[in-house]
Write a protein that holds these residues in place. Structure first.
Motif, PDB file in Angstrom:
ATOM      1  N   SER A 133       0.836  -1.199   0.000  1.00 39.12           N
ATOM      2  CA  SER A 133       0.000   0.000   0.000  1.00 39.12           C
ATOM      3  C   SER A 133       0.867   1.244   0.000  1.00 39.12           C
ATOM      4  N   VAL A 134       0.389   2.256  -0.742  1.00 34.81           N
ATOM      5  CA  VAL A 134       1.082   3.548  -0.750  1.00 34.81           C
ATOM      6  C   VAL A 134       0.845   4.294   0.556  1.00 34.81           C
ATOM      7  N   LYS A 135      -0.097   3.832   1.369  1.00 39.01           N
ATOM      8  CA  LYS A 135      -0.386   4.495   2.636  1.00 39.01           C
ATOM      9  C   LYS A 135       0.696   4.227   3.686  1.00 39.01           C
ATOM     10  N   LEU A 136       1.513   3.215   3.449  1.00 37.53           N
ATOM     11  CA  LEU A 136       2.554   2.857   4.418  1.00 37.53           C
ATOM     12  C   LEU A 136       3.865   3.542   4.060  1.00 37.53           C
ATOM     13  N   GLU A 137       4.534   4.046   5.087  1.00 34.14           N
ATOM     14  CA  GLU A 137       5.820   4.683   4.879  1.00 34.14           C
ATOM     15  C   GLU A 137       6.855   3.646   4.449  1.00 34.14           C
ATOM     16  N   ASN A 187     -18.831  -3.986  16.242  1.00 32.83           N
ATOM     17  CA  ASN A 187     -19.226  -2.783  15.503  1.00 32.83           C
ATOM     18  C   ASN A 187     -18.489  -1.563  16.034  1.00 32.83           C
ATOM     19  N   GLU A 188     -17.177  -1.699  16.139  1.00 23.91           N
ATOM     20  CA  GLU A 188     -16.345  -0.609  16.656  1.00 23.91           C
ATOM     21  C   GLU A 188     -14.958  -0.698  16.061  1.00 23.91           C
ATOM     22  N   ASN A 189     -14.099   0.230  16.454  1.00 23.33           N
ATOM     23  CA  ASN A 189     -12.750   0.273  15.886  1.00 23.33           C
ATOM     24  C   ASN A 189     -11.744   0.698  16.931  1.00 23.33           C
ATOM     25  N   THR A 190     -10.501   0.487  16.589  1.00 27.08           N
ATOM     26  CA  THR A 190      -9.397   0.905  17.446  1.00 27.08           C
ATOM     27  C   THR A 190      -8.211   1.210  16.548  1.00 27.08           C
ATOM     28  N   GLN A 191      -7.162   1.739  17.130  1.00 26.04           N
ATOM     29  CA  GLN A 191      -5.944   2.033  16.380  1.00 26.04           C
ATOM     30  C   GLN A 191      -4.756   1.403  17.097  1.00 26.04           C
ATOM     31  N   PHE A 192      -3.750   1.064  16.317  1.00 29.07           N
ATOM     32  CA  PHE A 192      -2.508   0.573  16.912  1.00 29.07           C
ATOM     33  C   PHE A 192      -1.341   1.059  16.067  1.00 29.07           C
ATOM     34  N   GLU A 193      -0.154   0.930  16.622  1.00 27.69           N
ATOM     35  CA  GLU A 193       1.042   1.465  15.973  1.00 27.69           C
ATOM     36  C   GLU A 193       2.065   0.360  15.737  1.00 27.69           C
ATOM     37  N   LYS A 194       2.733   0.411  14.611  1.00 27.65           N
ATOM     38  CA  LYS A 194       3.854  -0.498  14.325  1.00 27.65           C
ATOM     39  C   LYS A 194       4.969   0.327  13.689  1.00 27.65           C
ATOM     40  N   ASP A 195       6.096   0.396  14.361  1.00 22.20           N
ATOM     41  CA  ASP A 195       7.255   1.129  13.856  1.00 22.20           C
ATOM     42  C   ASP A 195       6.915   2.570  13.483  1.00 22.20           C
ATOM     43  N   GLY A 196       6.091   3.210  14.320  1.00 18.97           N
ATOM     44  CA  GLY A 196       5.736   4.593  14.076  1.00 18.97           C
ATOM     45  C   GLY A 196       4.591   4.786  13.092  1.00 18.97           C
ATOM     46  N   GLN A 197       4.131   3.727  12.474  1.00 15.38           N
ATOM     47  CA  GLN A 197       3.024   3.802  11.501  1.00 15.38           C
ATOM     48  C   GLN A 197       1.707   3.488  12.202  1.00 15.38           C
ATOM     49  N   GLN A 198       0.723   4.342  11.995  1.00 16.53           N
ATOM     50  CA  GLN A 198      -0.589   4.144  12.598  1.00 16.53           C
ATOM     51  C   GLN A 198      -1.469   3.273  11.686  1.00 16.53           C
ATOM     52  N   PHE A 199      -2.194   2.342  12.296  1.00 18.32           N
ATOM     53  CA  PHE A 199      -3.127   1.479  11.584  1.00 18.32           C
ATOM     54  C   PHE A 199      -4.495   1.544  12.248  1.00 18.32           C
ATOM     55  N   ASN A 200      -5.541   1.408  11.443  1.00 20.14           N
ATOM     56  CA  ASN A 200      -6.905   1.283  11.948  1.00 20.14           C
ATOM     57  C   ASN A 200      -7.323  -0.183  11.909  1.00 20.14           C
ATOM     58  N   ASP A 206     -10.030   7.824  10.633  1.00 22.49           N
ATOM     59  CA  ASP A 206      -9.333   8.533   9.563  1.00 22.49           C
ATOM     60  C   ASP A 206      -8.849   7.479   8.572  1.00 22.49           C
ATOM     61  N   THR A 207      -9.590   7.289   7.504  1.00 19.75           N
ATOM     62  CA  THR A 207      -9.252   6.210   6.565  1.00 19.75           C
ATOM     63  C   THR A 207      -8.117   6.588   5.613  1.00 19.75           C
ATOM     64  N   ASP A 208      -7.494   7.756   5.840  1.00 15.43           N
ATOM     65  CA  ASP A 208      -6.237   8.027   5.151  1.00 15.43           C
ATOM     66  C   ASP A 208      -5.137   7.129   5.707  1.00 15.43           C
ATOM     67  N   GLN A 209      -5.364   6.625   6.925  1.00 11.50           N
ATOM     68  CA  GLN A 209      -4.463   5.628   7.503  1.00 11.50           C
ATOM     69  C   GLN A 209      -4.882   4.241   7.011  1.00 11.50           C
ATOM     70  N   TYR A 210      -3.920   3.333   6.951  1.00  8.13           N
ATOM     71  CA  TYR A 210      -4.231   1.982   6.470  1.00  8.13           C
ATOM     72  C   TYR A 210      -5.279   1.356   7.392  1.00  8.13           C
ATOM     73  N   THR A 211      -6.361   0.852   6.778  1.00  8.97           N
ATOM     74  CA  THR A 211      -7.521   0.391   7.533  1.00  8.97           C
ATOM     75  C   THR A 211      -7.812  -1.077   7.242  1.00  8.97           C
ATOM     76  N   ILE A 212      -7.893  -1.859   8.309  1.00  9.15           N
ATOM     77  CA  ILE A 212      -8.205  -3.282   8.242  1.00  9.15           C
ATOM     78  C   ILE A 212      -9.615  -3.475   8.788  1.00  9.15           C
ATOM     79  N   LEU A 213     -10.452  -4.184   8.046  1.00  9.62           N
ATOM     80  CA  LEU A 213     -11.797  -4.501   8.524  1.00  9.62           C
ATOM     81  C   LEU A 213     -11.907  -6.003   8.748  1.00  9.62           C
ATOM     82  N   LEU A 214     -12.354  -6.382   9.930  1.00  8.84           N
ATOM     83  CA  LEU A 214     -12.632  -7.781  10.247  1.00  8.84           C
ATOM     84  C   LEU A 214     -14.133  -8.009  10.107  1.00  8.84           C
ATOM     85  N   SER A 215     -14.501  -8.949   9.250  1.00 14.49           N
ATOM     86  CA  SER A 215     -15.909  -9.296   9.052  1.00 14.49           C
ATOM     87  C   SER A 215     -15.987 -10.796   8.814  1.00 14.49           C
ATOM     88  N   HIS A 216     -16.680 -11.510   9.680  1.00 14.19           N
ATOM     89  CA  HIS A 216     -16.756 -12.962   9.525  1.00 14.19           C
ATOM     90  C   HIS A 216     -17.238 -13.348   8.130  1.00 14.19           C
TER      91      HIS A 216
END
Length: 283
Positions: free
Chosen positions: A47-51, A150-163, A185-195
């Motif tokens: 993804s181009v969203k990742l540094e 039906n909610e979200n959170t954020q986490f960080e890996k090596d200074g990069q924010q993920f949804n 903020d979906t300008d950040q890389y966003t992962i959706l979990l859906s069964h």
């Protein structure tokens, strides 16, 4: 002459019977292998969203249906430790709708959290259909699993924010997509979990870079050149089976075929699996 023809006929019957028995035995062995052992499927996305230089690894486990691989699922846990992913995601149906003893699934969840506290869960249809649903969800929460209802959170890996967003099971209409993406903020890389992967059909404009699903079991039974014969919600020869499905605009759906079984306790040409998903910066 007649005796010779009879002997030849008996020989042919014997050969045909031997071939038939060998075919049945081979089929039985393959079914046992695909159902009782598991593999690691590896997928890679960019993804181009990742540094530059950023890499995230996600271990996906889905559709266990309270199945055991080794005593106390030690085979699964050993592999999880070996893979050492950044996050673990559980995309539903850890239990079956008929599961009465919740301890198999809860113990697996507890051990996964011990390996990696960043373990996320969304419900599948079997959780919602199980009479002990609330007790099971409470048990997961008590063991430190992060439930995304039906909610979200954020986490960080090596200074990069993920949804990380999660919806309750779509196939049983428990999802709330608006709530799941609230404030993101979906300008950040966003992962959706859906069964259920049908989420991409119901919501074709999902603002997620990758959707991780299960539910289909890959059809459980597959045939050469045909693939899955049947899958939940889609019936015969389903469109969404397993693997990667491009959604356009660098968005993807990934369906993991899972570890367990439902309906029929067999798999064929569709070995049980967990998935290691790597997301990298685009070079």
């Amino acid at each position: 002459m007649k005796r010779k023809k009879k002997t030849q006929s008996n020989l042919k019957r014997g050969i045909m019977l031997s071939i038939l028995l060998l075919a049945v035995l081979s089929l039985a062995i393959k079914i046992y292998f695909d159902t009782s052992t598991f593999k690691v499927n590896r997928e890679q996305f960019s993804s181009v969203k990742l540094e530059a230089g950023t890499e995230l690894t996600i271990l996906q486990i889905t559709d266990v249906h309270s199945r055991l691989f080794g005593e106390n699922n030690d085979q699964v846990l050993e592999k999880v430790k070996e893979l050492d992913a950044d996050v673990i995601v559980l995309t539903g149906d850890l239990i079956d709708r008929k599961t009465e003893n919740l301890e198999i699934a809860l113990q697996l969840a507890e051990e996964l959290v011990r390996v990696n506290p960043d373990t996320y869960f969304v419900t599948g249809n079997h959780e919602h259909e199980n009479p002990k649903k609330e007790a099971f969800l409470a048990g997961l929460e008590d063991r430190g699993v992060i439930i995304l209802s039906n909610e979200n959170t954020q986490f960080e890996k090596d200074g990069q924010q993920f949804n990380m967003a999660g919806v309750n099971d779509v196939s049983t209409d428990y999802e709330d997509m608006t709530a799941a993406f609230s404030g993101l903020d979906t300008d950040q890389y966003t992962i959706l979990l859906s069964h259920a992967p049908s989420v991409v059909q119901k919501y074709p404009d999902i603002h997620a870079d990758i959707v991780l699903s299960g539910h289909t079991h890959g059809g459980q039974v597959r045939l050469p050149f045909i693939g899955a014969l049947v899958a939940p919600d889609e019936g015969l020869f389903p469109e969404l089976q397993k693997g990667v499905y491009p959604l356009g605009d660098e968005r993807y759906l990934y369906i993991d075929s899972g570890l367990g079984t439902s309906a029929l306790p067999i798999r064929f040409l569709n070995q049980s699996q967990i998935s290691l998903i790597t997301i990298q910066s685009e070079q």
